[in-house]
Design a protein around this motif. Structure first.
Motif, short mmCIF file in Angstrom:
data_model
loop_
_atom_site.label_atom_id
_atom_site.label_comp_id
_atom_site.label_asym_id
_atom_site.label_seq_id
_atom_site.Cartn_x
_atom_site.Cartn_y
_atom_site.Cartn_z
N VAL A 189 -46.92 4.49 -5.75
CA VAL A 189 -46.81 3.10 -6.19
C VAL A 189 -47.39 2.97 -7.58
O VAL A 189 -48.59 3.15 -7.79
N LEU A 190 -46.56 2.65 -8.53
CA LEU A 190 -46.97 2.50 -9.92
C LEU A 190 -47.42 1.07 -10.20
O LEU A 190 -48.32 0.83 -11.02
N THR A 191 -46.76 0.12 -9.55
CA THR A 191 -47.06 -1.30 -9.76
C THR A 191 -47.03 -2.02 -8.43
O THR A 191 -46.07 -1.87 -7.66
N ASP A 192 -48.05 -2.79 -8.17
CA ASP A 192 -48.10 -3.67 -7.00
C ASP A 192 -48.78 -4.94 -7.46
O ASP A 192 -49.99 -5.11 -7.34
N TYR A 193 -47.96 -5.84 -8.01
CA TYR A 193 -48.52 -7.05 -8.60
C TYR A 193 -47.98 -8.28 -7.88
O TYR A 193 -46.78 -8.41 -7.66
N SER A 194 -48.89 -9.18 -7.55
CA SER A 194 -48.55 -10.41 -6.84
C SER A 194 -49.17 -11.59 -7.55
O SER A 194 -50.33 -11.52 -7.98
N ASN A 195 -48.42 -12.66 -7.67
CA ASN A 195 -48.91 -13.86 -8.35
C ASN A 195 -48.55 -15.10 -7.52
O ASN A 195 -47.43 -15.19 -7.01
N PRO A 196 -49.49 -16.05 -7.33
CA PRO A 196 -50.83 -16.13 -7.91
C PRO A 196 -51.80 -15.16 -7.24
O PRO A 196 -51.54 -14.66 -6.15
N GLY A 197 -52.92 -14.92 -7.93
CA GLY A 197 -53.91 -13.99 -7.42
C GLY A 197 -55.31 -14.56 -7.49
O GLY A 197 -55.51 -15.78 -7.46
N PHE A 198 -56.28 -13.69 -7.62
CA PHE A 198 -57.68 -14.10 -7.64
C PHE A 198 -58.48 -13.06 -8.41
O PHE A 198 -58.00 -11.95 -8.66
N ASP A 199 -59.70 -13.41 -8.79
CA ASP A 199 -60.59 -12.50 -9.49
C ASP A 199 -61.63 -11.98 -8.50
O ASP A 199 -62.47 -12.76 -8.03
N PRO A 200 -61.59 -10.70 -8.14
CA PRO A 200 -62.56 -10.18 -7.16
C PRO A 200 -64.00 -10.21 -7.66
O PRO A 200 -64.93 -10.13 -6.86
N ASN A 201 -64.20 -10.36 -8.98
CA ASN A 201 -65.56 -10.46 -9.51
C ASN A 201 -66.25 -11.75 -9.07
O ASN A 201 -67.48 -11.80 -8.99
N SER A 202 -65.47 -12.78 -8.80
CA SER A 202 -66.06 -14.07 -8.44
C SER A 202 -65.63 -14.53 -7.05
O SER A 202 -65.69 -15.73 -6.75
N ILE A 203 -65.20 -13.60 -6.23
CA ILE A 203 -64.64 -14.01 -4.93
C ILE A 203 -65.68 -14.66 -4.03
O ILE A 203 -65.36 -15.57 -3.26
N GLU A 204 -66.93 -14.24 -4.11
CA GLU A 204 -67.95 -14.86 -3.27
C GLU A 204 -68.15 -16.32 -3.65
O GLU A 204 -68.31 -17.18 -2.78
N ASP A 205 -68.13 -16.61 -4.93
CA ASP A 205 -68.32 -17.99 -5.38
C ASP A 205 -67.12 -18.87 -5.02
O ASP A 205 -67.27 -20.06 -4.77
N ASN A 206 -65.92 -18.25 -4.98
CA ASN A 206 -64.69 -19.02 -4.77
C ASN A 206 -64.09 -18.85 -3.38
O ASN A 206 -62.97 -19.30 -3.13
N TRP A 207 -64.84 -18.20 -2.48
CA TRP A 207 -64.28 -17.84 -1.18
C TRP A 207 -63.76 -19.05 -0.40
O TRP A 207 -62.62 -19.03 0.10
N ASN A 264 -60.52 -7.58 -13.86
CA ASN A 264 -60.54 -8.90 -13.22
C ASN A 264 -59.49 -8.97 -12.11
O ASN A 264 -59.55 -8.20 -11.18
N GLY A 265 -58.51 -9.86 -12.23
CA GLY A 265 -57.56 -10.04 -11.14
C GLY A 265 -56.30 -9.20 -11.23
O GLY A 265 -55.42 -9.33 -10.36
N LEU A 266 -56.17 -8.35 -12.24
CA LEU A 266 -54.92 -7.62 -12.45
C LEU A 266 -54.54 -6.74 -11.26
O LEU A 266 -53.37 -6.64 -10.89
N PHE A 267 -55.51 -6.09 -10.65
CA PHE A 267 -55.24 -5.19 -9.53
C PHE A 267 -55.83 -5.73 -8.22
O PHE A 267 -56.02 -4.99 -7.26
N ALA A 268 -56.10 -7.03 -8.19
CA ALA A 268 -56.88 -7.61 -7.09
C ALA A 268 -56.29 -7.34 -5.71
O ALA A 268 -57.02 -6.98 -4.78
N HIS A 269 -55.00 -7.51 -5.54
CA HIS A 269 -54.41 -7.40 -4.21
C HIS A 269 -54.37 -5.96 -3.71
O HIS A 269 -54.44 -5.71 -2.50
N THR A 270 -54.25 -5.01 -4.61
CA THR A 270 -54.17 -3.60 -4.20
C THR A 270 -55.56 -2.98 -4.08
O THR A 270 -55.88 -2.36 -3.06
N VAL A 271 -56.38 -3.14 -5.09
CA VAL A 271 -57.73 -2.58 -5.05
C VAL A 271 -58.57 -3.35 -4.05
O VAL A 271 -59.37 -2.78 -3.31
N GLY A 272 -58.40 -4.67 -4.01
CA GLY A 272 -59.11 -5.49 -3.03
C GLY A 272 -60.50 -5.86 -3.45
O GLY A 272 -60.86 -5.86 -4.63
N TYR A 273 -61.33 -6.17 -2.46
CA TYR A 273 -62.72 -6.54 -2.68
C TYR A 273 -63.55 -5.96 -1.55
O TYR A 273 -63.03 -5.56 -0.50
N GLN A 274 -64.87 -5.94 -1.74
CA GLN A 274 -65.77 -5.29 -0.77
C GLN A 274 -66.44 -6.28 0.18
O GLN A 274 -66.77 -5.94 1.32
#
Length: 487
Positions: free
Chosen positions: A183-201, A100-110
């Motif tokens: 880079v072992l950790t790259d975590y930023s808060n607040p974040g987002f869930d890339p699974n639902s980014i189109e619905d919440n864009w 879900n959103g754990l790696f959202a900022h680093t992995v990103g979205y498509q």
């Protein structure tokens, strides 16, 4: 009858030379242009090709997507899936993010042009190096080829710990392998869930919460007292030693009508340099800046450490900025020396500076990619680790280590002294907004000093107040988690 001899041929040769000279010049220019074009093509292929391959306006991306099923993205263990392509009940390809959103900022979205590694490594994920037999079979069956898989440097346990520690607090935690820059950790808060980014864009792009911003690499903050690492290096460069420094702290320091005070107006009394660093004594550092450090030395030192400099980093980042003149206003110089004023830094930048101190002066650039494998598991490429360069001498790094040890032994982060391993670092309390409201960000940056699998940790808690109470304990838990993993 008289006869006249013909003149010799010298004028004829001169005339011929004059005629051919323009052709020779044109030929030389053409040759220079040819070699210049070759040099540009080589430079472009080496430094720019990947950038343009991954550009969202490159129509070849659509062609690749039509022929290749996008590869998966994995954590550093090579088995934990961070992003993969699945097929829904209607036969449509869907990008899925299991964490879900754990790696959202680093992995990103498509979607919407993409972000993070999904965008930066798009050409990798849409290229297939699977074996030729399976590729031919897929062509015969009119099926897509399987794209290559990306192995990141990200550690699932460390990333999850960062999320747990920050909880609902806004901020960021950035952790690097001290030796490699992985880079072992790259975590930023607040974040987002890339699974639902189109619905919440629409909600995300219009939000004031900055959910799409990677605070670790793009968030700019006054570095507060973590900047005293920079000021200390400038002092050492000017004097070649910390041994002769002494200052009597009364809780406040006034110069030219401007007053600096220590946290809680605490009076530290007589201090040498190590004690001033351990106590994070604002008065001592303001005094040394105005009376002992040439502004040009501090300017050069900050820029040597990456401020106001572009860097070759895979993911988008904000440039840390430092503004000071050779003849600064006293008030601004006092503030700058303690990490306030016009100075802004990312948590990633401060992590890199601490890394350079740990690495005898060599600053590693953050690396997010451990390697690339084909869909059938064959290695395609490895990590592309890079050093930013030597930003300080080994002697300077050693001197900084020695004066920073007191921070965790008996100073502002003394609670970290109970660890089974040594931590060297610096706390920071960075004031922002209306000073009368007493608002501050909480900072800690430091590294483990075991000599074996050490890490560098940078923590910021927005509005967290004193670095002693928020950021330092969080950093301590990140160190504990790493060594508990058996690093």
């Amino acid at each position: 009858m008289s006869y006249q001899k013909k003149s010799n041929s010298r004028p004829e040769k001169t005339s011929r030379s004059a005629i051919t000279r323009p052709y020779r010049i044109v030929g030389m220019i053409s040759l220079m242009l040819f070699f210049g074009l070759i040099a540009y093509i080589v430079w472009f292929q080496v430094t720019q090709s990947e950038k343009y391959q991954n550009n969202t306006y490159n129509l070849r991306q659509d062609e690749a997507a039509a022929q290749v099923t996008r590869g998966s993205i994995y954590a550093s263990d090579g088995t934990s899936v961070l992003a993969e392509t699945q097929t829904d009940s209607d036969g449509n390809e869907v990008r899925v993010y299991p964490y879900n959103g754990l790696f959202a900022h680093t992995v990103g979205y498509q979607v919407y042009g993409g972000s993070g590694l999904e965008l930066a490594q798009n050409s990798v994920l849409t290229t297939s190096h699977s074996n030729l037999v399976s590729q031919v079979q897929n062509d015969l069956d009119e099926q897509k080829k399987d794209g290559d898989n990306l192995i990141t440097t990200l550690d699932v346990t460390m990333q999850q710990e960062a999320a747990n520690l920050l909880g609902s607090m806004p901020g960021a935690i950035f952790v690097m392998d001290a030796d490699t820059g992985d880079v072992l950790t790259d975590y930023s808060n607040p974040g987002f869930d890339p699974n639902s980014i189109e619905d919440n864009w629409d909600t995300l792009v219009n939000s004031d919460g900055g959910e799409l911003l990677n605070r670790a690499t793009q968030g700019l903050y006054p570095p507060g007292s973590t900047f005293k690492m920079v000021t200390a290096l400038a002092y050492y460069r000017q004097y070649g030693t910390f041994d002769n420094f002494s200052y009597n702290c009364t809780g406040t320091y006034e110069d030219s009508g401007f007053t600096i005070h220590c946290a809680g107006y605490e009076q530290h009394g007589s201090e040498n340099f190590e004690q001033a660093m351990a106590n994070s004594c604002n008065c001592a550092f303001a005094y040394m800046a105005v009376n002992m450090i040439d502004p040009d030395v501090l300017i050069q030192t900050a820029e040597d450490l990456g401020f106001n400099r572009d860097m070759d980093i895979l993911l988008p980042y904000s440039q840390s900025t430092f503004s000071l003149t050779s003849d600064p206003v006293t008030a601004l110089y006092m503030q700058t020396a303690i990490g306030q004023g016009d100075t802004e830094a990312t948590p990633m930048q401060m992590c890199m500076i601490a890394d350079a101190i740990r690495n005898d002066g060599s600053m590693m650039l953050p690396n997010f990619v451990a390697g690339v494998k084909s869909s059938d598991g064959l290695p395609i490429s490895g990590a592309n680790r890079k050093s930013y360069g030597s930003v300080m001498t080994e002697d300077e790094a050693s001197a900084l280590k020695n004066v920073m040890k007191g921070v965790t032994q008996y100073g502002t982060a003394s609670e970290l002294s109970s660890n089974a391993y040594q931590i060297i670092g610096k706390t920071g309390t960075a004031e922002y907004g209306d000073v009368s409201e007493n608002k501050a960000h909480s900072w800690f940056v430091g590294f483990s000093n075991t000599g074996n699998n050490d890490i560098v940790v940078s923590v910021i808690v927005e509005g967290g107040g004193n670095g002693v109470y928020k950021a330092a304990p969080l950093a301590g838990e990140m160190f504990n988690t790493w060594f508990a993993e058996g690093a």
